[in-house]
Design a protein around this motif. Structure first.
Motif, PDB file in Angstrom:
ATOM      1  N   VAL A 216     -15.372 -58.056  86.817  1.00 32.47           N
ATOM      2  CA  VAL A 216     -15.038 -57.690  88.198  1.00 32.47           C
ATOM      3  C   VAL A 216     -15.574 -56.283  88.435  1.00 32.47           C
ATOM      4  O   VAL A 216     -15.866 -55.550  87.492  1.00 32.47           O
ATOM      5  N   ARG A 217     -15.680 -55.928  89.680  1.00 31.19           N
ATOM      6  CA  ARG A 217     -16.131 -54.584  90.029  1.00 31.19           C
ATOM      7  C   ARG A 217     -15.127 -53.568  89.499  1.00 31.19           C
ATOM      8  O   ARG A 217     -13.919 -53.794  89.561  1.00 31.19           O
ATOM      9  N   ALA A 218     -15.620 -52.464  88.965  1.00 25.74           N
ATOM     10  CA  ALA A 218     -14.745 -51.412  88.453  1.00 25.74           C
ATOM     11  C   ALA A 218     -13.737 -51.014  89.530  1.00 25.74           C
ATOM     12  O   ALA A 218     -14.109 -50.834  90.693  1.00 25.74           O
TER      13      ALA A 218
ATOM     14  N   GLU B  58     -18.020 -61.288  93.609  1.00 22.63           N
ATOM     15  CA  GLU B  58     -16.673 -60.827  93.283  1.00 22.63           C
ATOM     16  C   GLU B  58     -16.376 -60.994  91.799  1.00 22.63           C
ATOM     17  O   GLU B  58     -15.743 -60.135  91.185  1.00 22.63           O
ATOM     18  N   LEU B  59     -16.832 -62.108  91.228  1.00 23.92           N
ATOM     19  CA  LEU B  59     -16.645 -62.376  89.805  1.00 23.92           C
ATOM     20  C   LEU B  59     -17.995 -62.619  89.153  1.00 23.92           C
ATOM     21  O   LEU B  59     -18.892 -63.201  89.767  1.00 23.92           O
ATOM     22  N   GLY B  60     -18.125 -62.195  87.902  1.00 19.36           N
ATOM     23  CA  GLY B  60     -19.314 -62.484  87.111  1.00 19.36           C
ATOM     24  C   GLY B  60     -18.887 -63.193  85.845  1.00 19.36           C
ATOM     25  O   GLY B  60     -17.941 -62.764  85.184  1.00 19.36           O
ATOM     26  N   ILE B  61     -19.578 -64.278  85.515  1.00 18.42           N
ATOM     27  CA  ILE B  61     -19.251 -65.068  84.335  1.00 18.42           C
ATOM     28  C   ILE B  61     -20.450 -65.042  83.398  1.00 18.42           C
ATOM     29  O   ILE B  61     -21.511 -65.592  83.726  1.00 18.42           O
TER      30      ILE B  61
ATOM     31  N   ALA C 270     -24.923 -56.641  87.410  1.00 19.22           N
ATOM     32  CA  ALA C 270     -25.409 -55.861  88.550  1.00 19.22           C
ATOM     33  C   ALA C 270     -24.923 -56.454  89.868  1.00 19.22           C
ATOM     34  O   ALA C 270     -24.569 -55.717  90.792  1.00 19.22           O
ATOM     35  N   ALA C 271     -24.881 -57.782  89.958  1.00 21.96           N
ATOM     36  CA  ALA C 271     -24.390 -58.428  91.186  1.00 21.96           C
ATOM     37  C   ALA C 271     -22.919 -58.099  91.413  1.00 21.96           C
ATOM     38  O   ALA C 271     -22.484 -57.896  92.552  1.00 21.96           O
ATOM     39  N   VAL C 272     -22.152 -58.024  90.346  1.00 15.41           N
ATOM     40  CA  VAL C 272     -20.735 -57.675  90.469  1.00 15.41           C
ATOM     41  C   VAL C 272     -20.592 -56.196  90.839  1.00 15.41           C
ATOM     42  O   VAL C 272     -19.837 -55.837  91.743  1.00 15.41           O
TER      43      VAL C 272
ATOM     44  N   ARG D  11     -14.494 -65.084  96.621  1.00 18.60           N
ATOM     45  CA  ARG D  11     -15.453 -65.306  97.704  1.00 18.60           C
ATOM     46  C   ARG D  11     -16.846 -65.596  97.165  1.00 18.60           C
ATOM     47  O   ARG D  11     -17.643 -66.274  97.810  1.00 18.60           O
ATOM     48  N   SER D  12     -17.159 -65.086  95.931  1.00 14.69           N
ATOM     49  CA  SER D  12     -18.469 -65.325  95.333  1.00 14.69           C
ATOM     50  C   SER D  12     -18.369 -65.170  93.813  1.00 14.69           C
ATOM     51  O   SER D  12     -17.578 -64.380  93.315  1.00 14.69           O
TER      52      SER D  12
END
Length: 166
Positions: free
Chosen positions: A17-19, A93-96, A85-87, A40-41
């Motif tokens: 998640v974003r810091a 919103e989430l990166g897996i 980077a997308a997160v 959301r994404s």
């Protein structure tokens, strides 16, 4: 060489998640599924790129019965650092991806790993080849990798250290 194999570390698939953002509940497969549906994404490595985590995650969404519901939320990337980077940028919103690919990136916090029941660990192992010119030196190197200093370096890299060298 027989008896020289050592499992050094395992990589676990995690959620970034974003810091500064709250971490989703990842305690069970059902809470993880709810977090995905609420997001959301979601960014992950496009299976067409050949990445292990993205291929596994896409199949997991199918098995969870949410693949269709997630389609409009997907932010594909070609490697784990691009997922991070997308997160970090807020594009996802989430990166897996593997925690080792999320952890070193600024602007991203590893919220946790997938629940054990749906996790896909990747084991990194090493051994002394039978053709090694310096077998004793190779064994010493493996002991160093599996020792305290090596384990600390693996942990810093976002990997989960495993057993000692033989």
């Amino acid at each position: 060489v027989a008896g020289s194999r050592v499992d050094l570390a395992r990589a676990l698939i995690g959620v970034g998640v974003r810091a500064g953002a709250p971490s989703p509940d990842l305690s069970t497969p059902d809470t993880f599924k709810a977090a995905l549906l609420k997001a959301r994404s979601v960014s992950y490595v496009n299976p067409a790129s050949g990445g292990t985590s993205g291929t596994y995650f896409e199949g997991l969404m199918q098995r969870m019965g949410i693949a269709e519901a997630m389609k409009a939320k997907i932010v594909y990337r070609t490697q784990g650092s691009e997922v991070a980077a997308a997160v970090a940028s807020g594009e996802a919103e989430l990166g897996i991806t593997f925690t080792s690919e999320l952890q070193p990136n600024t602007g991203v916090k590893v919220a946790g790993t997938l629940p054990a029941a749906i996790q896909l660990p990747t084991i990194y192992a090493a051994a002394v080849p039978t053709t090694a010119a310096s077998g004793d030196a190779a064994r010493a190197f493996l002991r160093t990798l599996a020792g305290a200093e090596g384990r600390a370096a693996l942990t810093k890299a976002g990997l989960d250290p495993l057993g000692p060298a033989r």
